[in-house]
Design an enzyme around this catalytic site. Sequence first.
Site, PDB file in Angstrom:
ATOM      1  N   HIS A 167      -6.789  11.641 -20.476  1.00 25.46           N
ATOM      2  CA  HIS A 167      -5.882  11.642 -21.623  1.00 25.46           C
ATOM      3  C   HIS A 167      -4.609  12.373 -21.215  1.00 25.46           C
ATOM      4  O   HIS A 167      -4.627  13.273 -20.378  1.00 25.46           O
ATOM      5  CB  HIS A 167      -6.576  12.364 -22.786  1.00 25.46           C
ATOM      6  CG  HIS A 167      -5.885  12.266 -24.098  1.00 25.46           C
ATOM      7  ND1 HIS A 167      -4.768  13.020 -24.406  1.00 25.46           N
ATOM      8  CD2 HIS A 167      -6.167  11.536 -25.209  1.00 25.46           C
ATOM      9  CE1 HIS A 167      -4.393  12.758 -25.650  1.00 25.46           C
ATOM     10  NE2 HIS A 167      -5.220  11.851 -26.156  1.00 25.46           N
ATOM     11  N   ASP A 246     -12.470  18.197 -20.527  1.00 27.66           N
ATOM     12  CA  ASP A 246     -11.986  17.681 -21.806  1.00 27.66           C
ATOM     13  C   ASP A 246     -13.181  17.032 -22.494  1.00 27.66           C
ATOM     14  O   ASP A 246     -13.627  15.952 -22.117  1.00 27.66           O
ATOM     15  CB  ASP A 246     -10.862  16.675 -21.564  1.00 27.66           C
ATOM     16  CG  ASP A 246     -10.439  15.941 -22.827  1.00 27.66           C
ATOM     17  OD1 ASP A 246     -10.995  16.214 -23.908  1.00 27.66           O
ATOM     18  OD2 ASP A 246      -9.546  15.070 -22.729  1.00 27.66           O
ATOM     19  N   GLN A 249     -14.447  13.672 -26.546  1.00 26.26           N
ATOM     20  CA  GLN A 249     -15.262  12.502 -26.864  1.00 26.26           C
ATOM     21  C   GLN A 249     -16.743  12.721 -26.561  1.00 26.26           C
ATOM     22  O   GLN A 249     -17.537  11.782 -26.674  1.00 26.26           O
ATOM     23  CB  GLN A 249     -14.748  11.279 -26.087  1.00 26.26           C
ATOM     24  CG  GLN A 249     -13.310  10.920 -26.365  1.00 26.26           C
ATOM     25  CD  GLN A 249     -13.056  10.496 -27.811  1.00 26.26           C
ATOM     26  OE1 GLN A 249     -13.974  10.055 -28.507  1.00 26.26           O
ATOM     27  NE2 GLN A 249     -11.818  10.619 -28.261  1.00 26.26           N
ATOM     28  N   LYS A 272     -12.111  15.477 -34.554  1.00 26.75           N
ATOM     29  CA  LYS A 272     -12.929  14.381 -34.012  1.00 26.75           C
ATOM     30  C   LYS A 272     -14.418  14.608 -34.255  1.00 26.75           C
ATOM     31  O   LYS A 272     -15.235  13.743 -33.954  1.00 26.75           O
ATOM     32  CB  LYS A 272     -12.655  14.211 -32.517  1.00 26.75           C
ATOM     33  CG  LYS A 272     -11.285  13.613 -32.186  1.00 26.75           C
ATOM     34  CD  LYS A 272     -11.121  13.423 -30.691  1.00 26.75           C
ATOM     35  CE  LYS A 272      -9.892  12.591 -30.352  1.00 26.75           C
ATOM     36  NZ  LYS A 272      -8.628  13.248 -30.678  1.00 26.75           N
ATOM     37  N   CYS A 412      -3.183   7.108 -25.342  1.00 21.89           N
ATOM     38  CA  CYS A 412      -2.799   8.286 -24.544  1.00 21.89           C
ATOM     39  C   CYS A 412      -3.392   8.237 -23.138  1.00 21.89           C
ATOM     40  O   CYS A 412      -3.714   9.269 -22.550  1.00 21.89           O
ATOM     41  CB  CYS A 412      -3.171   9.583 -25.246  1.00 21.89           C
ATOM     42  SG  CYS A 412      -2.157   9.925 -26.699  1.00 21.89           S
TER      43      CYS A 412
END
Length: 457
Positions: A167, A246, A249, A272, A412
Amino acid sequence: PASRWPVALLGLLGGKAVLMIWHWRRGALALLPLAFHCAALSLAPKLDLPSLRGDFPILRQEVNGAPLVYLDSAATSQKPAAVLEALEKYYKLDNANVHRGAHTLSQRATEAYERTRDLIRAFIHAEAREEIIYTRGASEAINLVAATWGEANIKEGDVIILSLLEHHSNLVPWQLLAKKKGAVLKFVGLTDDEQYNVEELKSLLEESEKVKLVGLAHVSNTLGSEAPVKEVTRLAHEAGAKVLVDACQSVPHMPVDVQELDCDFLVASGHKMLGPTGLGFLYAKLSILEEMPPYQGGGEMIDEVFLDHSTFAPPPARFEAGTPAIAEAVGLGAAIEYLNSVGMEKVHAYELELARELEKRISEIEGVRIYGPRGDARAAALVAFNVEGVHPSDLAFFLDQEGVACRAGHHCTQPLHRHFGAPGSVRASMYLYNSKEEIDALIKALHSSLEILQMNS
């Protein structure tokens, strides 16, 4: 006699279903992996989907005359009533600034605010609550690491390894730091089935003795692939590098244990994972945080202030200058409690079922190109795709006319789309509140939308 017959045992090994044949005299005769993921065995209790969907008021509406089918949870999740009620209760009954008031409202606000820190710690299995830093989101969390640990530790000629599937939030801060410090950025590519290429990482680590950081997405927001973070962390640590994950997700969708992953930094976004916008968090090992300089100056992050200098608070306060996002923290706490009440193992198992069905059904569309790994290798209930001859933004517009909310664009991940020679893609992403019937609605809307678009092309 019956007691001496071979016995078949059904169990789990490494998250996979296995069938063991046991003989009373010869021991284990065979250990047979079954041909499907353990989620399909229904060994874990199923989600009570009708009841769960009833917890999300926004899903009860129609859009453009059709029931809303929300398939954009990779961008932001919807919020259960418990989160909305927690926000309302805070503002109606407990609103006050934290940490700096002896009165009852301030004490209640502080207790709720800090309680969420404890919930986050437990949710990701961090060792200490001091390892959880509130930020405005995952983007700020990465910028915080770049501006503090990066400024102090990255020197001219040092190497930062990222990957093609990152991202922008895990690219741009490191680009800015590398330019300022004279560091070198290197990138891990993709395997043939479009996953994180560990062999390329090994080569990059062997090429240089000056690798200081490896940054990677746990789960790609475009490919739906899961990176082998434990292996990456082991390789990076053997080379003397730190690892930043990261987890935007992954944390909302699967059990995550930072101690098991052994990563040095991990970031996630509250919005999220059913929480409000405007709040995320940084996890970092306490030994690293204690050596990092402050990110911003102001109230809360100080120990003592003099006219010509200041001393600073220990973590986490050192990195949380000013009045924080108190209500958002209260809402995130309610979101984590909601996820805990459902069970992250159940959430992940159900979403894997959705992932298989979503990819299978989209793959049947004529002229479709799906990005990322296929079948069991897909780790998330999201599929980014294009249809030959159709612009993704046009397709998403027509889907919306039938009440289906998908995202169109580069998500992104411009370098990744550039690698594929695509200006963007349509992405359908699902969460615990989505149903297989909504996949049916998506496919029906895709067929009717494509019929219109291809007729006029």
